[in-house]
Design an enzyme around this catalytic site. Structure first.
Site, PDB file in Angstrom:
ATOM      1  N   PHE A   1       0.748  -1.291  -0.086  1.00 18.32           N
ATOM      2  CA  PHE A   1       0.041  -0.074  -0.081  1.00 18.32           C
ATOM      3  C   PHE A   1       1.069   1.380  -0.022  1.00 18.32           C
ATOM      4  O   PHE A   1       1.679   1.317   0.859  1.00 18.32           O
ATOM      5  CB  PHE A   1      -0.913   0.059   1.402  1.00 18.32           C
ATOM      6  CG  PHE A   1      -1.792  -1.351   1.404  1.00 18.32           C
ATOM      7  CD1 PHE A   1      -3.086  -1.051   0.533  1.00 18.32           C
ATOM      8  CD2 PHE A   1      -1.570  -2.324   1.907  1.00 18.32           C
ATOM      9  CE1 PHE A   1      -3.946  -2.230   0.688  1.00 18.32           C
ATOM     10  CE2 PHE A   1      -2.521  -3.436   1.821  1.00 18.32           C
ATOM     11  CZ  PHE A   1      -3.470  -3.503   1.142  1.00 18.32           C
TER      12      PHE A   1
ATOM     13  N   VAL B   1       2.567  -1.887   4.211  1.00 18.41           N
ATOM     14  CA  VAL B   1       2.281  -0.486   4.024  1.00 18.41           C
ATOM     15  C   VAL B   1       3.600   0.405   4.050  1.00 18.41           C
ATOM     16  O   VAL B   1       4.309   0.195   5.297  1.00 18.41           O
ATOM     17  CB  VAL B   1       1.462   0.107   5.235  1.00 18.41           C
ATOM     18  CG1 VAL B   1       0.914   1.362   5.240  1.00 18.41           C
ATOM     19  CG2 VAL B   1       0.019  -0.755   5.573  1.00 18.41           C
ATOM     20  N   CYS B   2       3.811   1.323   3.346  1.00 17.58           N
ATOM     21  CA  CYS B   2       4.822   2.116   3.246  1.00 17.58           C
ATOM     22  C   CYS B   2       5.005   3.089   4.333  1.00 17.58           C
ATOM     23  O   CYS B   2       3.982   3.742   4.494  1.00 17.58           O
ATOM     24  CB  CYS B   2       4.894   2.876   2.190  1.00 17.58           C
ATOM     25  SG  CYS B   2       6.287   4.086   2.036  1.00 17.58           S
ATOM     26  N   ILE B   3       6.094   2.942   5.072  1.00 19.57           N
ATOM     27  CA  ILE B   3       5.989   3.709   6.373  1.00 19.57           C
ATOM     28  C   ILE B   3       6.319   5.208   6.121  1.00 19.57           C
ATOM     29  O   ILE B   3       5.620   5.828   6.978  1.00 19.57           O
ATOM     30  CB  ILE B   3       7.285   3.129   7.300  1.00 19.57           C
ATOM     31  CG1 ILE B   3       7.297   3.896   8.780  1.00 19.57           C
ATOM     32  CG2 ILE B   3       8.521   3.166   6.482  1.00 19.57           C
ATOM     33  CD1 ILE B   3       8.169   3.028   9.626  1.00 19.57           C
TER      34      ILE B   3
ATOM     35  N   GLY C   1       2.683   6.181   5.270  1.00 20.66           N
ATOM     36  CA  GLY C   1       1.823   5.922   6.134  1.00 20.66           C
ATOM     37  C   GLY C   1       2.084   7.288   7.379  1.00 20.66           C
ATOM     38  O   GLY C   1       1.009   7.684   7.542  1.00 20.66           O
TER      39      GLY C   1
END
Lengths: 126, 130, 96
Positions: free
Chosen positions: B39, B77-79, B82
């Site tokens: 994501f 999820v891309c930190i 995010g």
């Protein structure tokens, strides 16, 4: 303009189709390119459509101190991302001659776009 | 084949998530493996812990969780994407002095390197964007 | 062969032209989401020259009340067909 036989190949082609400041597409596309390069992948960048505006000289921070993306472009050589290409027609459409650009870029014709897609096993469109 | 999906559209705002989930179910029916969903961009909102759609709407967060539970799909999820949008797990929340995380397992915060790795190591990467 | 996936209507944006520019002679184009508007007889002229290589996703047509209204020559496929297209292509590129 390069002819097709001179086009780069590599592991990853990142296509940047949005200009700076209007959305996060450009920034997050460049972040993906930088991370891939930092991991040792050979990355080519293709600026296309409104994305060619990312190359303009004299970009500034936004009025809320948004950073913009020019500093990231200037970092590309440090990550050994040296293949910067831009669609000639789109540069012309925005009146972006070489003297208006912040970083040097290889101008390519429309036929090169399909060739670039074929020459990279992974294409990420932003 | 080993598939990865890249989801860049926020849930409900755009059809991207619905399209990705339909494609995910179909590829599994055809005998492929959906190993990774990454994501990025506004797609990170799919991981929001408190999604509360009306009962007559599909629950997109639960649909992702089911893929993880039934097929072992990793939900990454891309930190960076995010954090700037308020998607933090407990650890990041406490690191940033916030009360409570907004993202929980099976979603996991991870680096963009995982996207590059998925793109190059899986047989197919399909992008769903707004 | 590359599968290009387009989810924008020709009526809305020039993104379809970016996709067409990026297509090689054997590449395929799949219209999904709002992109299925491009499959209508009034729109399909934008995709000239893609005979046998232009696809539209049936469930997105049905949801929009457009099933049965596609131009001749557009290949309407279900979501399993979408998966098949990705199997047959070396890679896919999404245009949005």
């Amino acid at each position: 303009m390069s002819d097709e036989s001179n086009l780069p190949s590599g592991d990853l082609l990142v296509v940047l189709r949005h200009g700076p400041h209007g959305s996060l597409w450009l920034r997050e596309g460049l972040e993906a390119a930088l991370v891939a390069a930092a991991l040792g992948q050979r990355v080519s960048l293709l600026f296309m459509g409104p994305g060619v505006a990312a190359l303009a000289a004299n970009q500034q921070r936004g009025p809320l101190e948004q950073k913009g993306t020019l500093p990231m472009l200037e970092m590309l050589p440090l990550y050994e991302v040296e293949q910067l290409l831009a669609v000639e027609d789109d540069l012309v459409a925005l009146g972006l001659g070489a003297e208006c650009l912040a970083v040097p870029v290889e101008r390519v014709g429309p036929a090169a776009v399909a060739a670039l897609m074929a020459r990279h096993p992974l294409v990420l469109n932003f | 084949m080993r598939y990865a999906l890249l989801v860049q559209g926020g849930p409900y705002s755009h059809q991207a998530t619905h399209s990705a989930l339909r494609f995910a179910e179909a590829l599994i029916r055809r005998g492929h493996h959906l190993e990774t969903v990454f994501f990025y961009h506004d797609g990170v909102y799919n991981a929001a812990r408190l999604l509360a759609p009306p009962q007559d709407e599909p629950h997109l967060g639960d649909a992702w969780r089911r893929l993880h539970d039934e097929h072992g799909t990793r939900l990454q999820v891309c930190i960076a994407a995010g954090l700037r949008r308020g998607l933090l797990d407990e650890r990041e929340a406490s690191r940033h002095g916030k009360a409570g995380g907004s993202l929980e397992a099976p979603f996991e915060l991870t680096g963009l390197g995982q996207l590059v790795d998925a793109g190059l190591s899986h047989d197919r990467l399909i992008t769903f964007a707004p | 062969m590359i599968l290009h996936i387009l989810n924008r209507s020709p009526l809305d944006s020039r993104v379809y032209r970016q996709a067409l520019t990026a297509m090689g002679p054997d590449d395929r184009l799949l219209l999904i989401e709002e992109g299925v508007q491009g499959a209508l007889p009034q729109m399909v002229r934008h995709f000239e020259g893609l005979d046998g290589r232009l696809f539209a996703l049936r469930e997105d047509l049905i949801a929009r009340g457009l099933e049965g209204r596609c131009a001749d020559g557009v290949l309407v496929i279900d979501v399993e067909g979408f998966v098949t297209l990705t199997e047959e292509a070396d890679k896919s590129v999404s245009w949005f």
